[in-house]
Design an enzyme around this catalytic site. Structure first.
Site, short mmCIF file in Angstrom:
data_model
loop_
_atom_site.label_atom_id
_atom_site.label_comp_id
_atom_site.label_asym_id
_atom_site.label_seq_id
_atom_site.Cartn_x
_atom_site.Cartn_y
_atom_site.Cartn_z
CB SER A 197 -11.31 6.46 -9.59
OG SER A 197 -10.13 6.02 -8.96
CB SER B 62 -9.25 0.63 -7.64
OG SER B 62 -8.51 1.55 -8.41
CG ASP C 62 -5.43 1.69 -7.75
OD1 ASP C 62 -4.92 0.77 -7.09
OD2 ASP C 62 -5.89 2.72 -7.25
CD GLU D 249 -7.70 8.00 -10.65
OE1 GLU D 249 -8.07 8.89 -9.85
OE2 GLU D 249 -8.04 6.80 -10.55
CG ASP E 288 1.02 3.04 -6.33
OD1 ASP E 288 1.23 3.69 -5.29
OD2 ASP E 288 -0.03 3.12 -6.99
CE1 TYR F 89 -2.82 7.52 -2.71
CE2 TYR F 89 -1.79 9.36 -3.86
CZ TYR F 89 -2.05 8.01 -3.75
OH TYR F 89 -1.53 7.14 -4.68
CD GLU G 50 -3.08 -0.51 0.03
OE1 GLU G 50 -3.14 -0.21 -1.18
OE2 GLU G 50 -3.62 -1.52 0.50
#
Length: 385
Positions: free
Chosen positions: A127, A125, A170, A159, A35, A221, A32
Protein backbone atom coordinates in the site's frame (compact mmCIF):
# COMPACT_ATOMS: atom_id res chain seq x y z
CA UNK A 1 9.81 -8.47 -16.87
CA UNK A 2 6.72 -6.77 -15.45
CA UNK A 3 8.11 -3.28 -16.17
CA UNK A 4 8.55 -4.02 -19.90
CA UNK A 5 5.12 -5.63 -20.09
CA UNK A 6 3.44 -2.58 -18.56
CA UNK A 7 5.37 -0.15 -20.78
CA UNK A 8 4.52 -2.15 -23.93
CA UNK A 9 0.85 -2.38 -22.96
CA UNK A 10 0.72 1.37 -22.34
CA UNK A 11 2.24 2.23 -25.74
CA UNK A 12 -0.11 -0.19 -27.51
CA UNK A 13 -3.28 1.08 -25.80
CA UNK A 14 -2.58 4.75 -25.12
CA UNK A 15 -0.26 5.66 -28.00
CA UNK A 16 2.37 7.62 -26.07
CA UNK A 17 5.81 6.75 -24.76
CA UNK A 18 5.24 6.82 -21.00
CA UNK A 19 7.42 7.79 -18.09
CA UNK A 20 8.06 4.56 -16.16
CA UNK A 21 8.28 4.91 -12.39
CA UNK A 22 9.18 2.21 -9.89
CA UNK A 23 8.02 2.27 -6.27
CA UNK A 24 9.69 -0.53 -4.28
CA UNK A 25 8.25 -2.67 -1.56
CA UNK A 26 10.03 -2.65 1.76
CA UNK A 27 11.22 -5.02 4.40
CA UNK A 28 11.74 -4.10 8.02
CA UNK A 29 14.75 -5.65 9.69
CA UNK A 30 13.56 -4.65 13.17
CA UNK A 31 11.38 -1.99 14.78
CA UNK A 32 7.78 -3.18 14.44
CA UNK A 33 4.90 -0.91 15.56
CA UNK A 34 7.40 1.59 16.94
CA UNK A 35 6.81 4.20 14.24
CA UNK A 36 3.47 5.52 15.51
CA UNK A 37 5.04 5.69 18.98
CA UNK A 38 7.74 8.11 17.73
CA UNK A 39 10.26 5.28 18.04
CA UNK A 40 13.11 3.79 16.01
CA UNK A 41 12.84 1.66 12.86
CA UNK A 42 15.27 -0.07 10.49
CA UNK A 43 13.60 -0.85 7.15
CA UNK A 44 15.05 -1.21 3.64
CA UNK A 45 13.52 -0.89 0.18
CA UNK A 46 13.70 -3.99 -2.01
CA UNK A 47 13.91 -5.05 -5.64
CA UNK A 48 10.25 -6.10 -5.85
CA UNK A 49 8.00 -3.16 -6.59
CA UNK A 50 5.06 -1.53 -8.33
CA UNK A 51 5.63 0.06 -11.74
CA UNK A 52 3.63 3.01 -13.09
CA UNK A 53 3.58 3.88 -16.81
CA UNK A 54 2.20 7.43 -17.06
CA UNK A 55 1.78 10.23 -19.58
CA UNK A 56 -0.27 13.41 -19.98
CA UNK A 57 -3.61 13.29 -21.80
CA UNK A 58 -5.67 16.12 -23.30
CA UNK A 59 -8.68 16.16 -20.97
CA UNK A 60 -9.44 16.72 -17.31
CA UNK A 61 -9.41 13.02 -16.41
CA UNK A 62 -6.99 10.77 -14.56
CA UNK A 63 -7.41 7.31 -16.05
CA UNK A 64 -5.88 4.43 -14.14
CA UNK A 65 -5.68 0.82 -15.29
CA UNK A 66 -4.18 -2.06 -13.36
CA UNK A 67 -2.25 -5.22 -14.13
CA UNK A 68 -3.12 -6.71 -10.73
CA UNK A 69 -5.04 -9.95 -10.19
CA UNK A 70 -8.35 -8.06 -10.51
CA UNK A 71 -7.92 -5.83 -13.60
CA UNK A 72 -10.01 -2.69 -13.58
CA UNK A 73 -9.98 0.73 -15.24
CA UNK A 74 -11.09 3.75 -13.22
CA UNK A 75 -11.58 7.35 -14.26
CA UNK A 76 -11.20 10.24 -11.83
CA UNK A 77 -12.31 13.72 -12.93
CA UNK A 78 -10.14 16.60 -11.71
CA UNK A 79 -13.29 18.22 -10.30
CA UNK A 80 -13.58 15.33 -7.86
CA UNK A 81 -16.16 13.20 -9.64
CA UNK A 82 -15.41 9.54 -10.33
CA UNK A 83 -17.15 6.43 -11.48
CA UNK A 84 -18.01 3.63 -9.07
CA UNK A 85 -15.30 1.03 -8.67
CA UNK A 86 -14.85 -2.35 -7.02
CA UNK A 87 -11.09 -2.53 -6.46
CA UNK A 88 -9.41 -1.89 -3.12
CA UNK A 89 -6.70 0.19 -4.79
CA UNK A 90 -9.26 2.63 -6.14
CA UNK A 91 -9.88 3.85 -2.59
CA UNK A 92 -6.21 4.78 -2.20
CA UNK A 93 -6.11 6.70 -5.48
CA UNK A 94 -9.40 8.46 -4.70
CA UNK A 95 -8.01 9.58 -1.33
CA UNK A 96 -4.74 10.78 -2.90
CA UNK A 97 -6.49 12.84 -5.58
CA UNK A 98 -8.79 14.41 -2.98
CA UNK A 99 -5.80 15.34 -0.80
CA UNK A 100 -3.83 16.80 -3.72
CA UNK A 101 -6.84 18.88 -4.82
CA UNK A 102 -7.40 20.09 -1.24
CA UNK A 103 -3.74 21.13 -1.04
CA UNK A 104 -4.11 23.05 -4.33
CA UNK A 105 -1.62 21.00 -6.34
CA UNK A 106 -2.34 21.88 -10.01
CA UNK A 107 -3.13 18.48 -11.50
CA UNK A 108 -3.57 17.67 -15.17
CA UNK A 109 -5.21 14.80 -16.96
CA UNK A 110 -3.02 11.68 -17.16
CA UNK A 111 -3.21 8.10 -18.31
CA UNK A 112 -1.67 5.53 -15.96
CA UNK A 113 -1.15 1.77 -16.14
CA UNK A 114 0.36 0.07 -13.11
CA UNK A 115 1.26 -3.38 -11.84
CA UNK A 116 4.05 -5.12 -10.02
CA UNK A 117 5.51 -8.14 -8.31
CA UNK A 118 4.94 -7.31 -4.63
CA UNK A 119 2.78 -10.08 -3.12
CA UNK A 120 -0.32 -8.33 -1.75
CA UNK A 121 -0.89 -8.83 2.00
CA UNK A 122 2.58 -10.25 2.63
CA UNK A 123 3.90 -7.46 4.84
CA UNK A 124 6.05 -5.86 2.11
CA UNK A 125 4.07 -2.63 2.29
CA UNK A 126 2.35 -2.81 -1.07
CA UNK A 127 0.00 0.00 0.00
CA UNK A 128 2.87 2.43 0.72
CA UNK A 129 4.46 1.58 -2.64
CA UNK A 130 1.09 2.07 -4.32
CA UNK A 131 0.48 5.46 -2.67
CA UNK A 132 4.00 6.89 -2.89
CA UNK A 133 4.48 5.73 -6.47
CA UNK A 134 1.14 7.16 -7.60
CA UNK A 135 1.73 10.53 -5.90
CA UNK A 136 5.21 10.72 -7.44
CA UNK A 137 3.81 9.79 -10.86
CA UNK A 138 0.85 12.20 -10.84
CA UNK A 139 2.89 15.17 -9.62
CA UNK A 140 5.84 14.39 -11.91
CA UNK A 141 3.69 14.34 -15.04
CA UNK A 142 1.88 17.49 -13.82
CA UNK A 143 5.24 19.28 -13.64
CA UNK A 144 5.36 19.57 -9.85
CA UNK A 145 8.63 19.34 -7.93
CA UNK A 146 7.31 17.89 -4.70
CA UNK A 147 9.62 17.02 -1.82
CA UNK A 148 9.76 13.35 -0.87
CA UNK A 149 8.99 14.30 2.71
CA UNK A 150 5.73 15.83 1.48
CA UNK A 151 4.92 12.74 -0.60
CA UNK A 152 5.34 10.65 2.56
CA UNK A 153 2.89 12.84 4.50
CA UNK A 154 0.30 12.75 1.70
CA UNK A 155 0.61 8.96 1.42
CA UNK A 156 0.21 8.62 5.18
CA UNK A 157 -2.88 10.84 5.12
CA UNK A 158 -4.36 8.66 2.37
CA UNK A 159 -3.81 5.53 4.51
CA UNK A 160 -5.52 7.27 7.43
CA UNK A 161 -8.50 8.11 5.20
CA UNK A 162 -8.76 4.44 4.23
CA UNK A 163 -8.82 3.48 7.91
CA UNK A 164 -5.26 2.49 8.85
CA UNK A 165 -3.80 4.85 11.44
CA UNK A 166 -0.19 4.14 10.42
CA UNK A 167 3.09 5.91 11.13
CA UNK A 168 5.60 7.08 8.52
CA UNK A 169 8.06 4.18 8.42
CA UNK A 170 6.70 2.50 5.29
CA UNK A 171 6.47 5.69 3.28
CA UNK A 172 9.97 6.85 4.21
CA UNK A 173 11.45 3.42 3.44
CA UNK A 174 9.76 3.36 0.01
CA UNK A 175 10.86 6.90 -0.82
CA UNK A 176 14.36 7.12 0.68
CA UNK A 177 15.72 3.57 0.37
CA UNK A 178 19.29 3.05 -0.86
CA UNK A 179 20.73 -0.03 -2.54
CA UNK A 180 22.79 -2.21 -0.18
CA UNK A 181 21.75 -0.29 2.93
CA UNK A 182 19.24 -0.44 5.72
CA UNK A 183 17.45 2.84 6.41
CA UNK A 184 17.54 4.03 10.03
CA UNK A 185 14.68 6.39 10.83
CA UNK A 186 13.98 8.19 14.09
CA UNK A 187 10.21 8.65 13.94
CA UNK A 188 10.26 11.39 16.56
CA UNK A 189 12.18 13.98 14.54
CA UNK A 190 12.34 12.10 11.18
CA UNK A 191 16.13 12.23 11.15
CA UNK A 192 17.61 9.33 9.20
CA UNK A 193 20.79 7.79 7.93
CA UNK A 194 21.97 4.68 6.11
CA UNK A 195 23.40 1.53 7.70
CA UNK A 196 25.44 -0.68 5.31
CA UNK A 197 24.46 -4.33 5.52
CA UNK A 198 27.88 -5.94 6.07
CA UNK A 199 27.06 -9.65 6.06
CA UNK A 200 29.09 -11.52 3.44
CA UNK A 201 28.23 -15.20 3.10
CA UNK A 202 24.67 -14.68 4.34
CA UNK A 203 21.37 -14.16 2.51
CA UNK A 204 18.06 -12.56 3.39
CA UNK A 205 14.99 -14.62 2.51
CA UNK A 206 11.29 -13.94 3.00
CA UNK A 207 9.01 -16.88 3.64
CA UNK A 208 5.34 -16.09 2.99
CA UNK A 209 3.09 -17.96 5.42
CA UNK A 210 0.22 -17.45 2.95
CA UNK A 211 -1.90 -16.23 5.83
CA UNK A 212 -3.28 -13.01 4.36
CA UNK A 213 -3.88 -9.88 6.36
CA UNK A 214 -5.67 -6.63 5.64
CA UNK A 215 -4.70 -4.10 8.28
CA UNK A 216 -7.17 -1.44 7.17
CA UNK A 217 -10.04 -3.87 7.75
CA UNK A 218 -8.54 -5.61 10.76
CA UNK A 219 -9.00 -3.25 13.70
CA UNK A 220 -6.43 -5.10 15.81
CA UNK A 221 -3.71 -2.74 14.52
CA UNK A 222 -5.60 0.28 15.81
CA UNK A 223 -6.30 -1.46 19.13
CA UNK A 224 -2.54 -1.75 19.68
CA UNK A 225 -2.14 1.95 19.08
CA UNK A 226 -4.85 2.75 21.62
CA UNK A 227 -3.07 0.56 24.21
CA UNK A 228 0.09 2.60 23.75
CA UNK A 229 -1.81 5.89 24.05
CA UNK A 230 -3.48 4.69 27.25
CA UNK A 231 -0.11 4.20 28.95
CA UNK A 232 1.12 7.61 27.75
CA UNK A 233 -1.95 9.22 29.36
CA UNK A 234 -1.23 7.53 32.69
CA UNK A 235 2.44 8.57 32.64
CA UNK A 236 1.49 12.13 31.72
CA UNK A 237 -0.28 12.49 35.06
CA UNK A 238 3.11 12.82 36.74
CA UNK A 239 5.32 13.53 33.69
CA UNK A 240 3.23 16.01 31.63
CA UNK A 241 6.04 16.64 29.16
CA UNK A 242 5.71 13.10 27.74
CA UNK A 243 4.02 12.96 24.32
CA UNK A 244 4.62 9.34 23.25
CA UNK A 245 6.04 6.00 24.39
CA UNK A 246 9.39 7.08 22.95
CA UNK A 247 10.17 8.91 26.19
CA UNK A 248 8.46 6.45 28.55
CA UNK A 249 10.76 4.12 30.48
CA UNK A 250 10.23 0.60 31.78
CA UNK A 251 10.26 2.14 35.27
CA UNK A 252 7.36 4.39 34.21
CA UNK A 253 5.37 1.37 33.02
CA UNK A 254 6.03 -0.40 36.31
CA UNK A 255 4.91 2.69 38.22
CA UNK A 256 1.54 2.95 36.42
CA UNK A 257 0.93 -0.81 36.39
CA UNK A 258 -1.19 -0.60 39.55
CA UNK A 259 -3.74 1.63 37.80
CA UNK A 260 -3.31 0.83 34.09
CA UNK A 261 -4.69 -2.16 32.22
CA UNK A 262 -2.29 -5.13 32.34
CA UNK A 263 -2.52 -5.72 28.59
CA UNK A 264 -1.74 -2.06 27.89
CA UNK A 265 1.34 -2.31 30.14
CA UNK A 266 2.53 -5.45 28.36
CA UNK A 267 2.21 -3.78 24.96
CA UNK A 268 4.00 -0.62 26.12
CA UNK A 269 6.85 -2.73 27.47
CA UNK A 270 7.19 -4.36 24.03
CA UNK A 271 7.55 -0.98 22.29
CA UNK A 272 10.20 0.29 24.71
CA UNK A 273 12.25 -2.91 24.35
CA UNK A 274 11.78 -2.97 20.56
CA UNK A 275 13.46 0.44 20.30
CA UNK A 276 16.43 -1.06 22.09
CA UNK A 277 16.46 -4.00 19.64
CA UNK A 278 16.79 -1.49 16.78
CA UNK A 279 19.93 -0.10 18.44
CA UNK A 280 21.30 -3.63 18.91
CA UNK A 281 20.61 -4.47 15.25
CA UNK A 282 22.44 -1.37 14.01
CA UNK A 283 25.48 -2.30 16.10
CA UNK A 284 25.41 -5.91 14.88
CA UNK A 285 25.13 -4.89 11.21
CA UNK A 286 27.89 -2.30 11.57
CA UNK A 287 30.17 -4.93 13.12
CA UNK A 288 29.18 -7.60 10.58
CA UNK A 289 28.05 -9.85 13.45
CA UNK A 290 25.60 -12.25 11.79
CA UNK A 291 25.05 -14.32 14.94
CA UNK A 292 23.88 -11.26 16.85
CA UNK A 293 21.66 -10.18 13.94
CA UNK A 294 19.97 -13.58 14.17
CA UNK A 295 19.58 -13.25 17.94
CA UNK A 296 17.87 -9.87 17.61
CA UNK A 297 15.50 -11.24 14.97
CA UNK A 298 14.43 -14.10 17.24
CA UNK A 299 14.03 -11.87 20.27
CA UNK A 300 11.87 -9.51 18.25
CA UNK A 301 9.61 -12.29 17.02
CA UNK A 302 8.84 -13.84 20.38
CA UNK A 303 8.22 -10.41 21.87
CA UNK A 304 5.65 -9.78 19.12
CA UNK A 305 4.13 -13.17 19.83
CA UNK A 306 3.87 -13.00 23.63
CA UNK A 307 3.83 -9.26 24.43
CA UNK A 308 2.27 -7.45 21.48
CA UNK A 309 0.29 -10.52 20.39
CA UNK A 310 0.29 -9.84 16.65
CA UNK A 311 1.68 -13.08 15.23
CA UNK A 312 -0.26 -16.21 14.25
CA UNK A 313 0.31 -19.87 15.07
CA UNK A 314 1.53 -20.39 11.50
CA UNK A 315 4.13 -17.60 11.75
CA UNK A 316 5.27 -18.93 15.13
CA UNK A 317 5.64 -22.36 13.52
CA UNK A 318 7.88 -20.94 10.76
CA UNK A 319 10.16 -19.28 13.31
CA UNK A 320 10.35 -22.44 15.46
CA UNK A 321 11.25 -24.51 12.41
CA UNK A 322 14.05 -22.08 11.59
CA UNK A 323 15.40 -22.29 15.14
CA UNK A 324 16.08 -25.98 14.57
CA UNK A 325 17.88 -25.56 11.24
CA UNK A 326 21.62 -24.90 11.44
CA UNK A 327 21.52 -22.89 8.20
CA UNK A 328 19.09 -20.33 9.69
CA UNK A 329 20.63 -17.77 12.04
CA UNK A 330 17.35 -16.14 12.98
CA UNK A 331 13.92 -15.12 11.76
CA UNK A 332 10.88 -13.13 12.80
CA UNK A 333 7.49 -12.11 11.54
CA UNK A 334 7.68 -8.90 9.58
CA UNK A 335 5.02 -6.25 9.08
CA UNK A 336 1.92 -5.11 10.92
CA UNK A 337 0.95 -8.59 12.00
CA UNK A 338 -1.75 -11.27 11.78
CA UNK A 339 -0.28 -12.82 8.63
CA UNK A 340 2.31 -12.25 5.96
CA UNK A 341 6.00 -13.18 5.92
CA UNK A 342 8.89 -14.05 8.11
CA UNK A 343 12.25 -12.47 7.33
CA UNK A 344 15.14 -14.92 7.66
CA UNK A 345 18.91 -14.58 7.76
CA UNK A 346 20.43 -17.73 6.26
CA UNK A 347 23.86 -19.09 5.47
CA UNK A 348 24.24 -18.74 1.71
CA UNK A 349 26.06 -22.08 1.38
CA UNK A 350 23.11 -23.87 3.02
CA UNK A 351 20.40 -21.74 1.47
CA UNK A 352 18.66 -24.28 -0.77
CA UNK A 353 18.65 -27.01 1.88
CA UNK A 354 17.37 -24.64 4.56
CA UNK A 355 14.54 -23.25 2.42
CA UNK A 356 13.45 -26.71 1.25
CA UNK A 357 13.42 -28.07 4.79
CA UNK A 358 11.53 -25.06 6.16
CA UNK A 359 8.79 -25.24 3.53
CA UNK A 360 8.47 -29.02 3.87
CA UNK A 361 8.10 -28.92 7.66
CA UNK A 362 5.67 -25.98 7.48
CA UNK A 363 3.46 -27.92 5.05
CA UNK A 364 3.54 -30.98 7.33
CA UNK A 365 2.60 -28.93 10.41
CA UNK A 366 -0.03 -26.61 8.93
CA UNK A 367 -1.17 -28.10 5.63
CA UNK A 368 -0.29 -24.79 3.94
CA UNK A 369 2.12 -24.29 1.04
CA UNK A 370 4.46 -21.42 1.90
CA UNK A 371 6.35 -19.40 -0.71
CA UNK A 372 9.79 -17.84 -0.51
CA UNK A 373 11.45 -14.82 -2.06
CA UNK A 374 15.15 -14.00 -2.25
CA UNK A 375 15.71 -10.42 -1.13
CA UNK A 376 17.82 -7.79 -2.82
CA UNK A 377 18.03 -4.30 -1.30
CA UNK A 378 17.29 -1.61 -3.88
CA UNK A 379 16.75 2.15 -4.23
CA UNK A 380 13.61 4.08 -3.31
CA UNK A 381 11.01 5.52 -5.70
CA UNK A 382 12.64 6.51 -8.97
CA UNK A 383 12.13 6.98 -12.69
CA UNK A 384 12.91 3.56 -14.11
CA UNK A 385 15.03 3.41 -17.24
Amino acid sequence: MIDKTIASYFIENYGNDPILIKAPGRINLIGEHTDYNEGLVLPASIEKGIYFAVSENNDDTIRVETFLTQPEKIEFKLNGEHQKFESFWGNYFKAIIEILVAKNYPLIGIDCVFGGDIPIGSGLSSSAALCCGFIYAVTKVSGQDILREEIALIAQEAEHMIGLNCGLMDQYAVLFGKKGNAFFLDCKDLSHNYIPINLEGYSWVLVNSNIKHNLAVDSEYNKRRISCENIVKEVQKYRPEITSLRDVTLEDVKKVSTVADATDCKRAKYIIEENDRVRKMIKALTNGNAEEVGNVLRQGHWAMSTQYEITTSELDALVKIGENLDGVLGSRMMGGGFGGCTINLMLTEKLDVSIHSMLKQYKEQTGIDAEYYHLAIDDGVKIFE
